[in-house]
Motif scaffolding. Structure first.
Motif, PDB file in Angstrom:
ATOM      1  N   THR A 103       0.874  -1.169   0.000  1.00 23.53           N
ATOM      2  CA  THR A 103       0.000   0.000   0.000  1.00 23.53           C
ATOM      3  C   THR A 103       0.907   1.214   0.000  1.00 23.53           C
ATOM      4  N   ALA A 179       2.994   1.911   3.425  1.00 26.34           N
ATOM      5  CA  ALA A 179       2.212   2.494   4.514  1.00 26.34           C
ATOM      6  C   ALA A 179       2.864   2.245   5.862  1.00 26.34           C
ATOM      7  N   MET A 199      -3.827   6.398  -2.386  1.00 27.27           N
ATOM      8  CA  MET A 199      -2.920   5.286  -2.131  1.00 27.27           C
ATOM      9  C   MET A 199      -2.895   4.417  -3.383  1.00 27.27           C
ATOM     10  N   THR A 201      -1.992   0.647  -4.667  1.00 26.30           N
ATOM     11  CA  THR A 201      -1.839  -0.668  -4.054  1.00 26.30           C
ATOM     12  C   THR A 201      -1.568  -1.738  -5.101  1.00 26.30           C
ATOM     13  N   ALA A 246      -1.939   2.065  10.140  1.00 25.33           N
ATOM     14  CA  ALA A 246      -3.042   2.066   9.181  1.00 25.33           C
ATOM     15  C   ALA A 246      -4.116   3.070   9.587  1.00 25.33           C
ATOM     16  N   LEU A 251      -6.421   4.911   5.886  1.00 26.22           N
ATOM     17  CA  LEU A 251      -6.387   4.104   4.668  1.00 26.22           C
ATOM     18  C   LEU A 251      -7.781   3.800   4.133  1.00 26.22           C
ATOM     19  N   ARG A 254      -9.003   6.680   1.834  1.00 30.17           N
ATOM     20  CA  ARG A 254      -8.206   7.138   0.691  1.00 30.17           C
ATOM     21  C   ARG A 254      -8.727   6.555  -0.621  1.00 30.17           C
ATOM     22  N   ASN A 256      -8.272   4.523  -3.671  1.00 27.01           N
ATOM     23  CA  ASN A 256      -7.382   3.401  -3.933  1.00 27.01           C
ATOM     24  C   ASN A 256      -7.172   3.223  -5.432  1.00 27.01           C
TER      25      ASN A 256
END
Length: 264
Positions: A103, A179, A199, A201, A246, A251, A254, A256
């Motif tokens: 992440t 992260a 973020m 991932t 986290a 998270l 956010r 993704n």
């Protein structure tokens, strides 16, 4: 009864033989990023009945750390999987951070937040043409390229990237960090901030890689680490070390942007 007693003695003898005395040269860093991986290693092995003694070894970051592992100065590292690493060392097939290292949150210069404010998809990100900075040989470079994102590869000391991004030199717009890493690094580099809403991932995680000559440690961890995932050792350490990270990064709130791994 005699047969039962004999079987018990054999069983006890096998258990005793399996309980190894493990002396481990373990990589440590001044910023403390090793602590979770150290505690997970030691407590997993102890819960499985092994005696563990650690010798902390200060190591250089990234490429040169491979030389420490190959030469026996250290016995293991935690790294993202790659074909090269699998060929050189033995990987313990157990992910370690529940995807936190995969992440990626962005370190950016202060005042640059607006450049990222309208990004909501991978296509949006690609259209910006913004360049991510990476250390030489990092696995992330192939992932960024596979997803059509521009990269800058720094073949010098990777820590230079904090300065290069902050100074806006060499056209580097951001520095993507795991992260589980970025909070500590942002606190150490006040000339950078954590981008607040994105973020990126990808489906990969840290694994322990062990020097091939440490067959005793490989065998022990192949049993002890899966047990730690079930007996509460891992959950306790994750909640202590990684879960607060986290939460602090929000998270769940956010945007993704999912990245694909390169075709093998």
């Amino acid at each position: 009864m005699k047969r039962l007693a004999s079987l018990l003695l054999i069983s006890l003898g096998a258990s005793s033989a399996w309980a190894a005395n493990l002396s481990i040269n373990f990589p440590v860093s001044e910023d403390g990023r090793h602590q979770f991986f150290q505690e997970l290693l030691v407590e997993s092995l102890k819960a499985a009945g092994h005696n563990v003694s650690l010798n902390g070894v200060d190591i250089p970051r990234h490429k040169r750390s491979y030389l420490f592992l190959e030469s026996g100065k250290i016995d293991l590292l935690w790294m993202l999987p790659s074909a090269e690493r699998d060929a050189r060392f033995t990987r313990i097939n157990q992910p370690l951070t529940r995807g936190l290292i995969g992440t990626r949150i962005l370190l950016i210069p202060p005042g640059e937040e607006s450049r990222f404010a309208s990004i909501n998809s991978l296509e949006d990100f690609k259209r910006t043409g913004m360049v991510g900075g990476f250390g030489g040989g990092w696995v992330d470079i192939a992932i960024w390229k596979a997803n059509g994102l521009p990269t800058y590869e720094h073949n010098g000391e990777w820590n230079d990237l904090f300065r290069l991004v902050a100074s806006k030199m060499r056209g580097i717009d951001y520095f993507p960090r795991g992260a589980n890493e970025i909070g500590r690094e942002a606190a150490m580099h006040s000339n950078l901030i954590i981008e607040p809403r994105l973020m990126l991932t990808y489906p990969a995680d840290f694994h322990y890689y062990i020097a091939r000559n440490r067959r005793d440690l490989i065998d022990a961890l192949n049993t002890a680490l899966p047990q730690a995932m079930k007996n509460g050792v891992y959950d306790r350490l994750y909640k202590q070390h990684l879960e607060p990270i986290a939460r602090s990064l929000n998270l769940s709130e956010r945007r993704n942007i999912k990245l694909e791994l390169p075709a093998s």
